[in-house]
Design a protein around this motif. Structure first.
Motif, mmCIF file in Angstrom:
data_model
loop_
_atom_site.group_PDB
_atom_site.id
_atom_site.type_symbol
_atom_site.label_atom_id
_atom_site.label_comp_id
_atom_site.label_asym_id
_atom_site.label_seq_id
_atom_site.Cartn_x
_atom_site.Cartn_y
_atom_site.Cartn_z
ATOM 1 N N ARG A 437 29.943 43.149 35.532
ATOM 2 C CA ARG A 437 28.927 42.386 34.810
ATOM 3 C C ARG A 437 29.514 41.684 33.583
ATOM 4 O O ARG A 437 29.132 40.565 33.258
ATOM 5 N N ALA A 438 30.446 42.336 32.864
ATOM 6 C CA ALA A 438 31.025 41.757 31.649
ATOM 7 C C ALA A 438 32.368 42.437 31.400
ATOM 8 O O ALA A 438 32.649 43.520 31.924
ATOM 9 N N ILE A 439 33.194 41.772 30.585
ATOM 10 C CA ILE A 439 34.498 42.341 30.231
ATOM 11 C C ILE A 439 34.679 42.284 28.714
ATOM 12 O O ILE A 439 34.055 41.468 28.034
ATOM 13 N N ALA A 440 35.569 43.154 28.220
ATOM 14 C CA ALA A 440 35.842 43.194 26.773
ATOM 15 C C ALA A 440 37.326 43.485 26.544
ATOM 16 O O ALA A 440 37.702 44.602 26.198
ATOM 17 N N PRO A 441 38.197 42.485 26.749
ATOM 18 C CA PRO A 441 39.632 42.709 26.545
ATOM 19 C C PRO A 441 39.960 42.919 25.061
ATOM 20 O O PRO A 441 39.343 42.306 24.182
ATOM 21 N N VAL A 442 40.920 43.778 24.791
ATOM 22 C CA VAL A 442 41.457 43.963 23.451
ATOM 23 C C VAL A 442 42.930 43.565 23.504
ATOM 24 O O VAL A 442 43.699 44.135 24.284
ATOM 25 N N ALA A 443 43.319 42.584 22.695
ATOM 26 C CA ALA A 443 44.693 42.062 22.690
ATOM 27 C C ALA A 443 45.104 41.598 24.082
ATOM 28 O O ALA A 443 46.258 41.770 24.496
ATOM 29 N N GLY A 444 44.174 40.993 24.798
ATOM 30 C CA GLY A 444 44.454 40.516 26.149
ATOM 31 C C GLY A 444 44.650 39.015 26.193
ATOM 32 O O GLY A 444 44.488 38.308 25.198
ATOM 33 N N ALA A 445 45.007 38.516 27.384
ATOM 34 C CA ALA A 445 45.214 37.077 27.575
ATOM 35 C C ALA A 445 44.923 36.733 29.028
ATOM 36 O O ALA A 445 45.036 37.585 29.916
ATOM 37 N N ILE A 446 44.564 35.475 29.260
ATOM 38 C CA ILE A 446 44.395 34.996 30.627
ATOM 39 C C ILE A 446 45.613 34.147 30.966
ATOM 40 O O ILE A 446 45.937 33.172 30.276
#
Length: 625
Positions: A437-446
């Motif tokens: 349903r949703a995401i919450a990356p921490v220090a992430g990148a696409i």
């Protein structure tokens, strides 16, 4: 997850040009000339007033080596302290700061105004501006065990005074060296009574700064004593140590304790008594993630891996289910970083505690090892071209298994993760929006390949938390693959992409309260929304923040695990509503092209083409090389 040896204390962004201050009539212009030395990125300094407020700070993080930088600081009459910091803990390596004033208003009570940090990680230099009679209140005894402890002092001046111990007691000297990761280190000292009753320890310590030596003393009786050492990251004290000693009437004792791996170390010593037997509760199962080699009594805390077969590979995961969990409860996946583990992120994220308070299940998948022997989730890093493991398929299949087996929500399943786990969260958003349903990356990148092929079935809410000084996953992206991970978008462009994908039209900007002014960072909150959808996109921009999980290490103004659940809770849908139905009235973005029909060009004028045939012109800030 990579550990980055970086301590940043009270830093404000610095421009490597002369800054001309406009001082008020009651202020004095102070010229601070910084020579950055051989390791500019390690140095920083601050000027702090008598109320403990930081007036000005300098960070060498983005400056050149062996270069001079000039700043003019406006200071009123009064007492100040110059705090010098070195993030590596080996001094400033030829760096220095010259402080001067044309009005001759500065008094350092020393022969010159050149400040150097010859060794260690921190030093303090007192000075006054046009007030030779002022008294600096931040100077004093900082040991809570001393008679003259000052709760407003933050600079110890070796003035601590202690009671003489009674005739039948010993004065125990305790010296702590914080080693390479001071903020991870803590200890407690117990006697047999406080240990058996789980009472308050005789004394304790929690580290904040690396490469420091801290001393204290307490009075103890004859008896047996136990030091419980704790490392929050689980890799031992990294050169940290505790030395205890006493000397009374020729009865002397001195011993140094440390441990090099794990979360806990236990060390016992005796004072004028034979050795005692200690009962240490913990996990005694050697197959458990949290096996405690020192434990003598199993306390039921063992955390064992669950297994799931996917694509002919037996995969591990940890599942946490709070007691009395309701049917159709939400499910949150928490993904570790590169080289990390499920147990590590379970411990530092404290997501189980959040789950207990709010009623959701938590799954911590374990990545397999790559060709270098490092655990990872496969998002297509440039140095992992031969890796074929299908982690999207694994995580989606595991989610479906857990939803079915434990009657968890098929609608409100979410993903968060640190670093590589954050990168994986973006991949799930693009390729598994029917599941998450949703995401919450921490220090992430696409990454570029994921972005280029990103075509989610459902627009997906995103909450990114990212430090502007992150030197692993760069806030400004890596369009030329200079760091070897691969090409990935900068954070503003990433947020723009998901804002456009969700058709959000309103942005709310807020500076979050700077609750901890010793963490060297603050947070700017950006929340994007629209009256046409319940979906939102959030960005917590951690100013001067590093590659951190806020609340566990790095920025301490928020507990990011709590913020992540707040976001997931707000994005939750009724279990009766499938995600597809919740967005069925909104067209889906098919692709973006420029005026010549080219996809993924650097032309900022883009045409957004939707599945209902509509076309929208937008000025895009996304640039991929």
């Amino acid at each position: 997850m990579k550990k980055i040896l970086l301590i940043i204390i009270l830093i404000i962004p610095f421009l490597s040009v002369k800054m001309i201050a406009q001082c008020n009539d009651n202020q004095f212009e102070i010229l601070c000339s910084t020579f950055s030395g051989e390791w500019a990125e390690e140095i920083s300094w601050s000027i702090i007033n008598n109320e403990g407020n930081t007036i000005f700070s300098f960070s060498g993080f983005e400056t050149e080596n062996n270069t001079e930088y000039n700043d003019i600081v406006c200071l009123e009459s009064g007492c100040y302290v110059f705090e010098a910091n070195d993030s590596y803990g080996d001094g400033w390596n030829e760096a220095y700061v010259d402080i001067s004033s044309e009005e001759n208003s500065i008094d350092f009570n020393q022969n010159n105004s050149t400040i150097e940090l010859e060794s260690g990680s921190i030093s303090y230099t007192l000075f006054n501006v046009n007030d030779s009679n002022c008294v600096f209140y931040g100077l004093g005894c900082t040991d809570e065990n001393a008679n003259n402890y000052s709760d407003i002092a933050f600079i110890d001046n070796n003035s601590c005074v202690y009671d003489d111990c009674e005739e039948n007691m010993y004065q125990l000297q305790i010296e702590t060296y914080t080693g390479n990761w001071g903020e991870e280190m803590s200890w407690e000292i117990h006697d047999t009574n406080s240990w058996e009753t789980q009472g308050t320890p005789l004394t304790s310590f929690t580290g904040t700064i690396s490469q420091q030596t801290i001393t204290t003393q307490i009075c103890i009786e004859n008896g047996c004593y136990l030091i419980e050492g704790i490392d929050t990251f689980g890799d031992g004290w990294n050169q940290g140590s505790v030395t205890v000693s006493f000397n009374k009437n020729g009865d002397t004792f001195s011993e140094t304790f440390s441990f090099n791996e794990g979360y806990y170390g236990y060390f016992d010593f005796e004072v004028a008594q034979k050795s005692c037997e200690w009962e240490i509760p913990g996990c005694t199962n050697q197959d458990a993630y949290n096996y405690n080699e020192f434990a003598t009594i199993d306390d039921g805390s063992c955390i064992l891996a669950d297994f799931f077969d996917f694509d002919k590979i037996e995969r591990e995961f940890i599942l946490y289910m709070p007691e009395n969990l309701e049917e159709n409860a939400p499910l949150v996946f928490v993904l570790h970083g590169y080289t990390g583990s499920a147990i590590d992120i379970m411990n530092y994220s404290s997501m189980n505690t959040i789950a207990d308070e709010n009623g959701f299940a938590v799954c911590y998948p374990q990545g397999i090892e790559d060709n270098f022997g490092n655990t990872f989730f496969n998002v297509g890093y440039a140095f992992q071209e031969n890796e074929t493991v299908n982690d999207v398929g694994f995580i989606v299949s595991l989610a479906e298994y857990l939803q079915s087996t434990y009657s968890l929500s098929t609608t409100n399943t979410f993903a968060t993760g640190m670093s590589n786990g954050g990168d994986m969260s973006y991949m799930l958003a693009c390729q598994a929006s029917n599941t998450f349903r949703a995401i919450a990356p921490v220090a992430g990148a696409i990454f570029e390949d994921i972005y280029n092929s990103c075509n989610p079935v459902n627009p997906i809410p995103v909450f990114e938390t990212h430090g502007t000084n992150d030197d692993v996953t760069l806030f400004e992206g890596d369009p030329d693959n200079n760091d070897g991970w691969g090409v990935y978008l900068d954070i503003p462009s990433t947020i723009d992409y998901f804002v456009n994908q969700n058709n959000l039209t309103t942005m709310n900007v807020e500076n979050l309260p700077d609750i901890n002014d010793n963490d060297g960072s603050t947070i700017e909150s950006y929340i994007y929304s629209s009256t046409e959808t319940t979906n939102e996109v959030w960005l917590y921009k951690v100013i001067n923040g590093g590659h951190d999980w806020p609340g566990a290490y790095g920025n301490m103004d928020v507990n990011i695990s709590e913020e992540i659940w707040k976001f997931f809770s707000l994005m939750s849908l009724s279990n009766a509503i499938h995600t597809n139905e919740s967005v069925q009235n909104f067209p889906k973005l098919i692709k973006t092209i420029d005026l010549l029909g080219r996809q993924n060009t650097q032309n900022r004028l883009q045409l957004y083409i939707y599945d209902d045939g509509s076309v929208e012109k937008k000025i895009s800030s996304i640039v991929i090389k």
